[in-house]
Each structure stands twice: as C-alpha cells, then as structure tokens.
Design an enzyme around this catalytic site. Structure first.
Site, PDB file in Angstrom:
ATOM      1  N   ARG A 160      73.393  32.283  13.316  1.00  0.00           N
ATOM      2  CA  ARG A 160      74.417  31.844  12.352  1.00  0.00           C
ATOM      3  C   ARG A 160      74.256  30.395  11.901  1.00  0.00           C
ATOM      4  O   ARG A 160      75.064  29.903  11.113  1.00  0.00           O
ATOM      5  CB  ARG A 160      75.844  32.059  12.897  1.00  0.00           C
ATOM      6  CG  ARG A 160      76.245  33.511  13.036  1.00  0.00           C
ATOM      7  CD  ARG A 160      77.643  33.648  13.598  1.00  0.00           C
ATOM      8  NE  ARG A 160      78.658  33.195  12.682  1.00  0.00           N
ATOM      9  CZ  ARG A 160      79.815  32.634  13.045  1.00  0.00           C
ATOM     10  NH1 ARG A 160      80.081  32.430  14.319  1.00  0.00           N
ATOM     11  NH2 ARG A 160      80.693  32.276  12.143  1.00  0.00           N
ATOM     12  N   ASP A 161      73.278  29.686  12.418  1.00  0.00           N
ATOM     13  CA  ASP A 161      73.009  28.318  11.968  1.00  0.00           C
ATOM     14  C   ASP A 161      71.496  28.108  12.048  1.00  0.00           C
ATOM     15  O   ASP A 161      71.012  27.135  12.602  1.00  0.00           O
ATOM     16  CB  ASP A 161      73.749  27.325  12.866  1.00  0.00           C
ATOM     17  CG  ASP A 161      73.943  25.964  12.206  1.00  0.00           C
ATOM     18  OD1 ASP A 161      73.765  25.873  10.975  1.00  0.00           O
ATOM     19  OD2 ASP A 161      74.273  25.003  12.913  1.00  0.00           O
ATOM     20  N   CYS A 162      70.760  29.057  11.465  1.00  0.00           N
ATOM     21  CA  CYS A 162      69.334  29.243  11.758  1.00  0.00           C
ATOM     22  C   CYS A 162      68.452  28.521  10.731  1.00  0.00           C
ATOM     23  O   CYS A 162      68.069  29.101   9.708  1.00  0.00           O
ATOM     24  CB  CYS A 162      69.022  30.732  11.771  1.00  0.00           C
ATOM     25  SG  CYS A 162      67.491  31.147  12.607  1.00  0.00           S
ATOM     26  N   HIS A 166      66.636  23.503  13.998  1.00  0.00           N
ATOM     27  CA  HIS A 166      67.171  23.984  15.270  1.00  0.00           C
ATOM     28  C   HIS A 166      66.116  24.689  16.119  1.00  0.00           C
ATOM     29  O   HIS A 166      66.446  25.459  17.031  1.00  0.00           O
ATOM     30  CB  HIS A 166      68.370  24.898  15.020  1.00  0.00           C
ATOM     31  CG  HIS A 166      69.557  24.161  14.496  1.00  0.00           C
ATOM     32  ND1 HIS A 166      70.518  24.731  13.700  1.00  0.00           N
ATOM     33  CD2 HIS A 166      69.913  22.850  14.628  1.00  0.00           C
ATOM     34  CE1 HIS A 166      71.425  23.830  13.374  1.00  0.00           C
ATOM     35  NE2 HIS A 166      71.080  22.679  13.927  1.00  0.00           N
TER      36      HIS A 166
END
Length: 259
Positions: A160-162, A166
C-alpha cells in the site's frame, strides 16, 4: 491487558520495567512526527534502532479515513505482523527487536515497534540518484524486485506504499529489503486492485530512470514465477495507474518506456 515482545538488548535493559514508559522517555534523531506518531533513531552499544511510537489517533481521524475509503492505521501492530509474515514468506525485510500495544480501543490504543537498523544499506531511489548503474545491475535489480514483490503478493500481503524508496539495497550482496510496512494488509489473496496499486507504485517511481521494456519483462517474469497472475489486463491496468500517478505528481505525461 498489554501485548509485549522484547528481544535483545531490550529484554535485558527493560527487565522489570514498563516498556511503554521506557519508550516514551527515549529521544533520538527524529525522522517523522505527527499528532499521533513519532519515528526516531537511537543507538545502543554502537548499534542503531528505529522506533515508531503510536498514540491513540482518536475517533475523528478514524472516521475521516473511513469516509475517504481509507483503512485507518491505528497502531504498530500491523507493521509487526507484516514483518513476521514476510519472514515466513522469505521476503527480506526489517528485523523486529521489540513490540508492544495496550488499550485495545482503536481510537486510544498505544503501541510501539522497534526495528534494527539495516546498516550500510541505501534505498533504490538514492542508489540510482548517486551511481552510474550498468545494464547488468539494472537487470539484477529488476529481477530482485520481481522476486520480492512476487513473494509478497503470493503470500497474501500487499504493501500500500510500494515505491522504490521503500526498498533498501545491500552493497555487499545486492539483496533488497522492503521497509515501511505500517499500511500493509494481509489476506489469503491480494485483491486485483491492490496488486495493481503496488506494482504501479514500483513502475511510477522508476519511470524517470529511463526504463526499457526488457527490464520490465525481467520484473514480470519473476513476479509470475512466484505464483501471481500476469495477464494483459493486469499489465495494462498497472501501466495506466502508473501513468496517472506520474501525471498527478508532476503535472505532465510520463516518459515513454524505451524499446
């Protein structure tokens, strides 16, 4: 009741003490502070640790997220369970040295997570910004991203925050480690739209690097090998979502992918 997990060195340092009080009194280099959460780094005996300390977000924030069709993040438990899940799925990630939560009312829950610093590693975003990256190394990174995200989705977890920022890269082995899992979700199967969202995030955050079709194919080959669907519909949805993200972020059309 409280749920507590402590590993070395905190199991001995905080023996007989209240871990929540100990976390509240710690200070270090701050990376993020919002109303209900602070993220900071400390050192103990020359080793680095990152701590996320969550306080109750309140019902107002929970309802605000729900009205925007967002799943609220109410504490550190999601990240803790995501790390444990990815370890079982053989996806390199952070290593947890401590976790705790209490007050299970979602609006007033207090929690923390402590992870060991991945020393010497650099995010893919910074790696590409600071180095001349050969074609062979670009292929290696595309393959490793496909393996990492492929195993992640095949295991039932979506990030969801890819974005490439990261994923941290080891300079010694080239291994990639996925971080910032506080928004991750775990199910039996990742829904189509969430799989698209994660892969589109990787593609969007790589577009300025002069991607070519071959590198994208290397990624999809490994992604499919892990047991994920790889249809024309899926790829078209990913490309469309990535282009929309690019336009939203930069106000211009995404660069063309090279042949």
């Amino acid at each position: 009741m409280a749920e507590i997990f402590l590993d070395s060195p905190f199991d001995s340092l905080w023996q007989g003490k209240d871990p929540f009080c100990e976390v509240a009194t710690l200070s270090g280099e701050e990376f993020r502070r919002v109303k209900s959460r602070r993220t900071f780094r400390i050192e103990i005996e020359g080793k680095g640790f990152f701590i996320k300390h969550h306080l109750g977000v309140g019902w107002k924030e929970i309802f605000k997220d729900l009205l925007q069709f967002k799943i609220p993040v109410t504490g550190a438990d999601g990240e803790f369970h995501a790390i444990c899940h990815l370890e079982k799925a053989q996806v390199p990630t952070m290593n947890c040295a401590g976790f705790g939560q209490r007050f299970f009312n979602p609006a007033g829950k207090e929690s923390f997570i402590i992870t060991r610093e991945l020393a010497g590693m650099v995010s893919l975003e910074d790696f590409f910004a600071g180095n001349e990256v050969s074609a062979e190394m670009r292929k290696d990174i595309a393959v490793r991203l496909g393996i990492s995200l492929g195993r992640m989705h095949a295991s039932g977890l979506n990030h969801r925050d890819c974005y490439i920022c990261h994923f941290l890269r080891s300079p010694e082995t080239g291994e990639l480690y996925v971080i910032d899992l506080h928004r991750a979700q775990i199910r039996k199967k990742v829904p189509f739209r969430y799989a698209v969202k994660d892969v589109a995030g990787i593609l969007f955050s790589s577009m300025h690097l002069g991607l070519n079709f071959r590198e994208i194919l290397y990624f999809y080959r490994e992604y499919k090998k892990a047991g994920n669907p790889d249809s024309k519909r899926f790829r078209k949805a990913v490309l469309r979502a990535a282009k929309e993200l690019y336009y939203k972020e930069y106000g211009q059309q995404a660069p063309e992918i090279r042949g």
